[in-house]
Design a protein around this motif. Structure first.
Motif, PDB file in Angstrom:
ATOM      1  N   PHE A 270       0.781  -1.146   0.026  1.00 32.32           N
ATOM      2  CA  PHE A 270      -0.109   0.238   0.050  1.00 32.32           C
ATOM      3  C   PHE A 270       0.865   1.175  -0.037  1.00 32.32           C
ATOM      4  CE2 PHE A 270      -2.632   3.365   2.117  1.00 32.32           C
ATOM      5  CZ  PHE A 270      -3.637   3.230   1.355  1.00 32.32           C
ATOM      6  N   ARG A 271       0.700   2.040  -1.105  1.00 33.14           N
ATOM      7  CA  ARG A 271       1.256   3.412  -1.081  1.00 33.14           C
ATOM      8  C   ARG A 271       0.388   4.618  -1.158  1.00 33.14           C
ATOM      9  NH1 ARG A 271       6.296   1.311  -5.293  1.00 33.14           N
ATOM     10  NH2 ARG A 271       6.183  -0.872  -4.601  1.00 33.14           N
ATOM     11  N   TYR A 272       0.651   5.561  -0.048  1.00 35.66           N
ATOM     12  CA  TYR A 272      -0.130   6.626   0.048  1.00 35.66           C
ATOM     13  C   TYR A 272       0.522   7.862  -0.088  1.00 35.66           C
ATOM     14  CZ  TYR A 272      -3.372   9.977   2.104  1.00 35.66           C
ATOM     15  OH  TYR A 272      -4.058  11.210   2.222  1.00 35.66           O
ATOM     16  N   ASN A 273       0.108   8.890  -0.882  1.00 41.05           N
ATOM     17  CA  ASN A 273       0.529  10.122  -0.848  1.00 41.05           C
ATOM     18  C   ASN A 273      -0.374  11.207  -0.735  1.00 41.05           C
ATOM     19  OD1 ASN A 273       3.066  12.376  -0.815  1.00 41.05           O
ATOM     20  ND2 ASN A 273       1.849  12.694  -2.786  1.00 41.05           N
ATOM     21  N   GLY A 274      -0.662  12.116   0.193  1.00 39.70           N
ATOM     22  CA  GLY A 274      -1.700  13.012   0.025  1.00 39.70           C
ATOM     23  C   GLY A 274      -1.780  13.865   1.183  1.00 39.70           C
ATOM     24  N   ASN A 275      -2.565  14.867   1.134  1.00 35.88           N
ATOM     25  CA  ASN A 275      -3.012  15.855   2.269  1.00 35.88           C
ATOM     26  C   ASN A 275      -3.985  15.221   3.171  1.00 35.88           C
ATOM     27  OD1 ASN A 275      -3.642  18.240   3.709  1.00 35.88           O
ATOM     28  ND2 ASN A 275      -3.502  19.429   2.018  1.00 35.88           N
ATOM     29  N   CYS A 276      -3.887  15.235   4.237  1.00 34.40           N
ATOM     30  CA  CYS A 276      -4.649  14.526   5.308  1.00 34.40           C
ATOM     31  C   CYS A 276      -5.965  15.584   5.464  1.00 34.40           C
ATOM     32  CB  CYS A 276      -3.937  14.249   6.473  1.00 34.40           C
ATOM     33  SG  CYS A 276      -3.361  15.716   7.594  1.00 34.40           S
ATOM     34  N   GLY A 277      -5.751  16.655   5.146  1.00 36.98           N
ATOM     35  CA  GLY A 277      -6.865  17.677   5.401  1.00 36.98           C
ATOM     36  C   GLY A 277      -7.859  17.575   4.386  1.00 36.98           C
ATOM     37  N   VAL A 278      -7.403  16.841   3.406  1.00 30.42           N
ATOM     38  CA  VAL A 278      -8.344  17.087   1.937  1.00 30.42           C
ATOM     39  C   VAL A 278      -8.776  15.484   1.808  1.00 30.42           C
ATOM     40  CG1 VAL A 278      -8.514  17.276  -0.470  1.00 30.42           C
ATOM     41  CG2 VAL A 278      -7.238  18.988   1.030  1.00 30.42           C
ATOM     42  N   SER A 279      -7.742  14.484   2.014  1.00 32.38           N
ATOM     43  CA  SER A 279      -8.078  13.276   1.654  1.00 32.38           C
ATOM     44  C   SER A 279      -7.419  12.390   2.843  1.00 32.38           C
ATOM     45  CB  SER A 279      -7.576  12.633   0.305  1.00 32.38           C
ATOM     46  OG  SER A 279      -6.303  12.932   0.140  1.00 32.38           O
ATOM     47  N   SER A 280      -7.736  10.943   2.882  1.00 32.18           N
ATOM     48  CA  SER A 280      -7.178  10.152   3.775  1.00 32.18           C
ATOM     49  C   SER A 280      -7.222   8.684   3.418  1.00 32.18           C
ATOM     50  CB  SER A 280      -7.960  10.341   5.262  1.00 32.18           C
ATOM     51  OG  SER A 280      -9.277   9.954   5.157  1.00 32.18           O
ATOM     52  N   PHE A 281      -7.008   7.859   4.110  1.00 33.01           N
ATOM     53  CA  PHE A 281      -6.725   6.260   3.933  1.00 33.01           C
ATOM     54  C   PHE A 281      -6.999   5.569   4.790  1.00 33.01           C
ATOM     55  CE2 PHE A 281      -2.549   6.819   5.587  1.00 33.01           C
ATOM     56  CZ  PHE A 281      -2.401   5.782   6.107  1.00 33.01           C
ATOM     57  N   PHE A 282      -7.706   4.633   4.844  1.00 29.00           N
ATOM     58  CA  PHE A 282      -8.036   3.541   6.072  1.00 29.00           C
ATOM     59  C   PHE A 282      -7.709   2.162   5.510  1.00 29.00           C
ATOM     60  CE2 PHE A 282     -10.759   7.214   6.720  1.00 29.00           C
ATOM     61  CZ  PHE A 282     -10.710   7.484   8.203  1.00 29.00           C
ATOM     62  N   LEU A 283      -6.696   1.439   6.047  1.00 27.47           N
ATOM     63  CA  LEU A 283      -6.510   0.181   5.596  1.00 27.47           C
ATOM     64  C   LEU A 283      -6.999  -0.794   6.624  1.00 27.47           C
ATOM     65  CD1 LEU A 283      -2.903   0.485   5.272  1.00 27.47           C
ATOM     66  CD2 LEU A 283      -4.543   0.503   3.427  1.00 27.47           C
ATOM     67  N   ALA A 290       3.495  -6.422   3.037  1.00 26.52           N
ATOM     68  CA  ALA A 290       4.984  -6.620   2.988  1.00 26.52           C
ATOM     69  C   ALA A 290       5.638  -5.220   2.747  1.00 26.52           C
ATOM     70  CB  ALA A 290       5.285  -7.379   2.087  1.00 26.52           C
ATOM     71  N   ASP A 291       5.038  -4.257   2.051  1.00 24.97           N
ATOM     72  CA  ASP A 291       5.560  -3.066   2.141  1.00 24.97           C
ATOM     73  C   ASP A 291       4.619  -2.050   2.128  1.00 24.97           C
ATOM     74  OD1 ASP A 291       5.372  -1.526  -0.894  1.00 24.97           O
ATOM     75  OD2 ASP A 291       5.125  -3.555  -1.104  1.00 24.97           O
ATOM     76  N   LEU A 292       4.996  -0.784   2.882  1.00 23.88           N
ATOM     77  CA  LEU A 292       4.270   0.390   3.202  1.00 23.88           C
ATOM     78  C   LEU A 292       5.073   1.672   2.956  1.00 23.88           C
ATOM     79  CD1 LEU A 292       1.599   1.313   4.516  1.00 23.88           C
ATOM     80  CD2 LEU A 292       2.801   1.149   6.690  1.00 23.88           C
ATOM     81  N   TYR A 293       4.174   2.352   2.218  1.00 25.13           N
ATOM     82  CA  TYR A 293       4.754   4.063   1.934  1.00 25.13           C
ATOM     83  C   TYR A 293       3.704   4.791   2.360  1.00 25.13           C
ATOM     84  CZ  TYR A 293       6.365   7.669  -0.902  1.00 25.13           C
ATOM     85  OH  TYR A 293       6.987   8.783  -1.591  1.00 25.13           O
ATOM     86  N   ILE A 294       3.973   5.760   3.201  1.00 28.77           N
ATOM     87  CA  ILE A 294       2.916   7.001   3.839  1.00 28.77           C
ATOM     88  C   ILE A 294       3.798   8.224   3.677  1.00 28.77           C
ATOM     89  CG2 ILE A 294       1.420   7.538   5.668  1.00 28.77           C
ATOM     90  CD1 ILE A 294       1.567   4.822   6.708  1.00 28.77           C
ATOM     91  N   CYS A 295       3.334   8.962   3.012  1.00 25.54           N
ATOM     92  CA  CYS A 295       3.614  10.522   2.800  1.00 25.54           C
ATOM     93  C   CYS A 295       2.754  11.412   2.864  1.00 25.54           C
ATOM     94  CB  CYS A 295       4.645  10.725   1.532  1.00 25.54           C
ATOM     95  SG  CYS A 295       5.205  12.172   1.484  1.00 25.54           S
TER      96      CYS A 295
END
Length: 506
Positions: A270-283, A290-295
């Protein structure tokens, strides 16, 4: 009695038996010889033009598999059609006439295509032109389709119709195009489709229906898309959709990627890049990544205190990251993780406290001061990653930290262990600042198995930095002399992180 009546004493019968046995052996040898010769005579001895013709009737994956038939077939699939018949790359420039570009395609023969690419920078293109281009690709049973409408007339609506696509479609890439209604009734499944890349595409209900027609999809890559609730809840992933999905990328999209109630048992990346004030993610809480990208590269909203932001991140991660082997996080996420990991009273983020399988860690630092170095120490100390082998740190190219800020002491204690297996370190944008030298000297002291520390710097001449302890300077000079530290002006392509694509660079 009959034997006694033979005038030759039985010699004639024995001769016949011997002759029959010899005939049987000869026949067996002939059959064996024929069987051994079949692969040579009937496969390898075929003329090249005939073998190429056979390959034109096979899907790409099956054509590749013919390499095991015989030595003469090993690399034949690579040239099954002479370029450009195996790959059509059409680039419509501003002065091109779409009708003239379509002429040879519409009137010409239809042959199987590995790839069809259409890039449009032309305001003359009309929907009927696009429909003819895509119809040609579908009739050629294309397996890799790329459509990029970069500079088309903004007042014209261009749609992509999935049901009109090739049934052998394996890889799909769309940019700046609308996803049209599916005509869902009677739509046939895309059993071959495995990878979808969408950029600047509005995703709505139509795409949800399409997902149900892709049982073998394993990679979904969404960038600058308007999700419009597409990834909200379990609707897009009603089985068989999502059963084989292994990798999801959500970068700079609008809308939430809410996968909490989704059945994606095969999800590993799962790879996520974004503005937490506009969008978000829930896993999903049970995801075995096995691999995780959070920015979260944008500034944290003012109403988000660091503890609030930390809890925000905590609620969105799986419960168990003990099988995680690769992790990339930005300095904002690092700050959030460190604040929770260091808070004994309200200790959360338990998933980050056990990274025992982690082999590679990459930190994307949007700034570098004593507080951020303290965050690095806290994270390494609390996350427990004893099997870490590769460590990458991307520093900001230009520092906005005042000189006096660089002279402050880091109040957090350095981790005493946990880096015993660390073998490779790379620090990019190294600018010989005191805080950067402090990080490097820490790694040199704690990584007992370190083989190479690569510093990518615009200045490859060691600089004297005020305020750096003499012991640290001596350690750096010794490491440069014995080759443990390698200075380079350019990034070494041979030493790249697993997440080599950085969505946001500061």
């Amino acid at each position: 009695m009959a034997l006694e009546s033979d005038g030759d004493g039985g010699r004639g019968k024995r001769q016949r038996v011997d002759e029959q046995e010899a005939q049987r052996k000869e026949l067996a040898a002939a059959v064996a010889g024929q069987e051994a010769a079949v692969p040579v005579v009937r496969i390898s001895a075929l003329p090249n033009d005939l073998r190429h013709r056979i390959l034109t009737y096979l899907p790409l994956k099956d054509a590749i598999r013919t390499a095991v038939l015989a030595k003469g077939w090993r690399d034949l699939w690579k040239s099954r059609w002479a370029h450009p018949t195996s790959c059509r790359d059409i680039h419509l420039l501003p002065d091109d006439n779409p009708r003239k570009m379509l002429g040879p395609l519409v009137s010409g023969p239809r042959r199987r295509l590995d790839r069809f690419s259409l890039i449009v920078e032309n305001e003359k293109l009309r929907p009927q032109h696009l429909k003819l281009f895509l119809a040609y690709a579908a009739e050629c049973l294309v397996e890799d389709l790329h459509v990029d409408l970069r500079h088309c007339k903004s007042t014209v609506k261009f749609n992509f119709h999935f049901p009109l696509s090739s049934p052998r479609l394996l890889h799909l890439s769309l940019r700046h195009i609308n996803i049209c209604s599916l005509y869902y009734k009677g739509a046939q499944p895309f059993y071959a489709l495995e990878v979808i890349h969408l950029q600047s595409v509005t995703i709505a209900v139509a795409f949800r229906k399409f997902m149900a027609l892709c049982p073998r999809l394993h990679t979904l890559d969404l960038r600058r898309c308007d999700l419009d609730g597409f990834l909200y809840g379990a609707k897009p992933f009603t089985p068989p959709a999502g059963v084989n999905l292994r990798s999801i990328t959500v970068a700079e999209c609008r809308g939430e990627a809410r996968l909490v109630d989704v059945a994606v048992p095969s999800l590993r990346s799962f790879r996520y890049n974004g503005n937490c004030g506009v969008s978000s993610f829930f896993l999903p809480k049970d995801a075995a990544l096995a691999d995780l990208y959070i920015c979260s590269g944008d500034p944290i909203p003012m109403f988000f205190h660091w503890t609030v932001f930390a809890n925000y991140i905590d609620r969105r991660l799986p419960d168990d990251l003990s099988r995680l082997t690769v992790l990339t996080i930005c300095s904002n996420t690092l700050k959030a993780a460190s604040s929770l990991l260091n808070d004994g009273a309200t200790a959360q983020l338990t998933c980050m406290r056990n990274l025992q399988s982690l082999r590679e860690l990459q930190l994307l630092m949007f700034g570098m001061d004593t507080n951020k170095l303290a965050d690095i120490y806290l994270f390494l100390k609390a996350s427990y990653c004893p099997n870490l082998e590769r460590f990458f740190v991307q520093l900001p190219a230009i520092s906005d930290v005042p000189v006096e800020g660089l002279l402050e002491e880091v109040e957090v204690e350095q981790p005493e262990d946990g880096l015993g297996n660390l073998r490779t370190v790379k620090v990019t944008n190294f600018n010989w600042r005191r805080i950067e030298l402090q990080l490097v000297s820490f790694l040199l002291r704690k990584a007992s198995s370190l083989r190479k520390l690569l510093l990518v710097s615009p200045n490859t001449t060691p600089m004297n930095v005020a305020g750096v302890p003499e012991a640290d300077l001596l350690l750096l000079k010794e490491s440069l002399a014995n080759g443990h530290i390698v200075l380079s002006e350019s990034d070494n392509a041979a030493t790249q992180p697993f997440h080599s694509e950085v969505f946001v660079k500061h």
